[in-house]
Design a protein around this motif. Structure first.
Motif, short mmCIF file in Angstrom:
data_model
loop_
_atom_site.label_atom_id
_atom_site.label_comp_id
_atom_site.label_asym_id
_atom_site.label_seq_id
_atom_site.Cartn_x
_atom_site.Cartn_y
_atom_site.Cartn_z
N LYS A 1 -1.98 -1.89 -6.85
CA LYS A 1 -1.57 -0.58 -6.36
C LYS A 1 -2.55 -0.11 -5.28
N PHE A 2 -1.99 0.43 -4.20
CA PHE A 2 -2.79 0.79 -3.02
C PHE A 2 -2.31 2.15 -2.51
N PRO A 3 -2.87 3.25 -3.00
CA PRO A 3 -2.41 4.59 -2.58
C PRO A 3 -2.88 4.94 -1.17
N VAL A 4 -1.97 5.45 -0.35
CA VAL A 4 -2.31 5.87 0.99
C VAL A 4 -1.79 7.30 1.20
N GLY A 5 -2.48 8.05 2.04
CA GLY A 5 -2.11 9.42 2.33
C GLY A 5 -1.49 9.55 3.71
N VAL A 6 -0.38 10.30 3.79
CA VAL A 6 0.32 10.51 5.05
C VAL A 6 0.68 11.99 5.14
N GLY A 7 0.44 12.59 6.34
CA GLY A 7 0.68 14.02 6.49
C GLY A 7 2.14 14.40 6.59
N THR A 8 2.91 13.61 7.35
CA THR A 8 4.33 13.91 7.53
C THR A 8 5.12 12.60 7.58
N LYS A 9 6.39 12.69 7.27
CA LYS A 9 7.27 11.53 7.34
C LYS A 9 8.16 11.69 8.56
N THR A 10 7.79 11.01 9.64
CA THR A 10 8.50 11.10 10.90
C THR A 10 8.70 9.70 11.47
N ILE A 11 9.35 9.63 12.62
CA ILE A 11 9.46 8.33 13.30
C ILE A 11 8.08 7.75 13.56
N GLY A 12 7.15 8.60 13.98
CA GLY A 12 5.82 8.11 14.31
C GLY A 12 5.10 7.48 13.14
N THR A 13 5.31 8.01 11.94
CA THR A 13 4.59 7.52 10.76
C THR A 13 5.45 6.62 9.89
N ASN A 14 6.59 6.17 10.40
CA ASN A 14 7.53 5.42 9.58
C ASN A 14 6.97 4.11 9.06
N MET A 15 5.91 3.59 9.71
CA MET A 15 5.39 2.27 9.36
C MET A 15 5.06 2.15 7.88
N PHE A 16 4.54 3.22 7.28
CA PHE A 16 4.15 3.16 5.88
C PHE A 16 5.36 2.88 4.98
N TRP A 17 6.47 3.56 5.26
CA TRP A 17 7.68 3.35 4.45
C TRP A 17 8.39 2.05 4.85
N LEU A 18 8.37 1.73 6.11
CA LEU A 18 9.00 0.49 6.58
C LEU A 18 8.35 -0.72 5.92
N ALA A 19 7.03 -0.78 5.99
CA ALA A 19 6.32 -1.93 5.43
C ALA A 19 6.50 -2.02 3.92
N THR A 20 6.64 -0.85 3.28
CA THR A 20 6.86 -0.83 1.83
C THR A 20 8.25 -1.32 1.48
N LYS A 21 9.26 -0.78 2.14
CA LYS A 21 10.65 -1.06 1.76
C LYS A 21 11.17 -2.39 2.30
N LYS A 22 10.55 -2.89 3.37
CA LYS A 22 10.94 -4.20 3.90
C LYS A 22 10.14 -5.33 3.27
N GLY A 23 9.22 -4.99 2.38
CA GLY A 23 8.48 -6.03 1.66
C GLY A 23 7.29 -6.61 2.38
N PHE A 24 6.85 -5.99 3.49
CA PHE A 24 5.72 -6.54 4.24
C PHE A 24 4.42 -6.42 3.46
N PHE A 25 4.26 -5.34 2.69
CA PHE A 25 3.08 -5.23 1.84
C PHE A 25 3.19 -6.15 0.63
N ASP A 26 4.41 -6.32 0.13
CA ASP A 26 4.62 -7.22 -1.01
C ASP A 26 4.14 -8.64 -0.69
N GLU A 27 4.35 -9.05 0.55
CA GLU A 27 3.95 -10.40 0.96
C GLU A 27 2.47 -10.67 0.70
#
Length: 338
Positions: A43-69
């Motif tokens: 488990k790797f908790p990260v903090g993000v101020g807002t969920k926008t296009i600019g910060t989408n990487m955190f959710w993208l990498a999570t949901k596309k499995g890039f962190f899982d790799e």
């Protein structure tokens, strides 16, 4: 004791106890030792101020499995306010956070044990958007303008732009902290404020509602580092391999965004969420202006300018940002990815 943006805090007596206590509960479940099986995700908790296009990487990498790799269970936690986020990093309730560049470097220069290791938003994406009665920036004299926070990031740039247009703070206009992102748009729509800044593509939404786009930050300052991946320096030194694994996932996400336009637009439309045409315009703006770096690197020249703007607000000399960044973790991740 560290003096940071007028906020006095110590590592022994931190504010926002309720938020930090809940984060500590999360962090307690994230601790790992040698007994953890190799195949078990950490488990790797990260903090993000807002969920926008600019910060989408955190959710993208999570949901596309890039962190899982790389064996990570990354948990983005939405936190409002730079001080709360940075305190959570220092207490190790978070392992990594999205931090505004000036807040991160300013806190580190004041003694906080913080370090920037990569870039997230490597440029200015904000537009000045105002109620229908305002046609130019100069006409904002006397207006209440909504911002994310009062003392850092895009707010400092806004003050600089307004000053170039003959408006001094606080004599010529008022600032109201409303939270950033969709909060800015909601405050504008409700009439709580007369103007604000909105990130692309929220400006398109406001324009469709009849509000006026008075100009873009990047037209004034094309070279600026807005936000970075931030860690606690001593934590990073102790957990280098773990941090490199996270950065591998982040780089994979950034590369994927550039290489897969249609799929990226579809993801942004569903995740943020946005209408598909707005997601497409946002993707085109961010990639066309290289707001996301394909390898999540920091724009060093842009960072220097960021700190100049920061120093102007504090009426002092800018700290040397190179003392408080270390891209060796990122470079190792890039090398191992190939």
């Amino acid at each position: 004791m560290v003096c940071w943006f007028g906020l006095e805090f110590t590592l022994k007596h931190q504010t926002n106890f309720a938020i930090l206590a809940s984060l500590l509960l999360i962090a307690s479940s994230c601790l790992f030792g040698q007994s953890v099986a190799a195949q078990e995700k950490i488990k790797f908790p990260v903090g993000v101020g807002t969920k926008t296009i600019g910060t989408n990487m955190f959710w993208l990498a999570t949901k596309k499995g890039f962190f899982d790799e790389f064996g990570l269970d990354v948990q983005p936690i939405l936190l409002r306010g730079s001080s709360t986020t940075m305190q959570a990093l220092v207490s190790e309730s978070l392992y990594l956070a999205l931090g505004s560049a000036d807040a991160t470097i300013g806190a580190a220069a004041s003694g906080a044990d913080l370090l920037a290791v990569g870039g997230v938003v490597n440029g200015l994406t904000q537009a000045i958007v105002a109620a229908k009665r305002y046609k130019t920036v100069k006409e904002l004299r006397g207006a209440t303008i909504g911002v994310q926070v009062l003392t850092s990031g895009a707010t400092n740039v806004l003050k600089r732009i307004l000053k170039q247009n003959g408006l001094e703070y606080p004599s010529d206009y008022k600032l109201l902290a409303v939270g950033g992102g969709n909060f800015n748009l909601a405050a504008l729509t409700s009439g709580q404020i007369g103007a604000t800044y909105l990130v692309v593509p929220l400006d398109f939404i406001a324009e469709q509602q009849g509000f006026h786009v008075l100009g873009y930050f990047k037209d004034y300052y094309p070279n600026y580092q807005l936000s970075m991946l931030t860690v606690k320096r001593t934590w990073a030194e102790k957990h280098r391999a773990l941090l490199v694994r996270f950065l591998k996932g982040a780089v994979r996400a950034h590369r994927w965004l550039y290489a897969n336009k249609d799929a990226a637009v579809d993801f942004l439309a569903k995740e943020i969420p946005l209408k598909p045409e707005l997601a497409r315009r946002g993707w085109e703006y961010y990639t066309g202006n290289r707001i996301w770096h394909p390898n999540a690197e920091i724009n060093l020249e842009g960072l220097k300018f960021t700190m100049q703007v920061y120093a102007e607000q504090l009426k002092g000399s800018p700290p040397d940002p190179l003392k408080y960044i270390d891209e060796s973790y990122l470079q190792q991740a890039i090398k191992e990815l190939g």
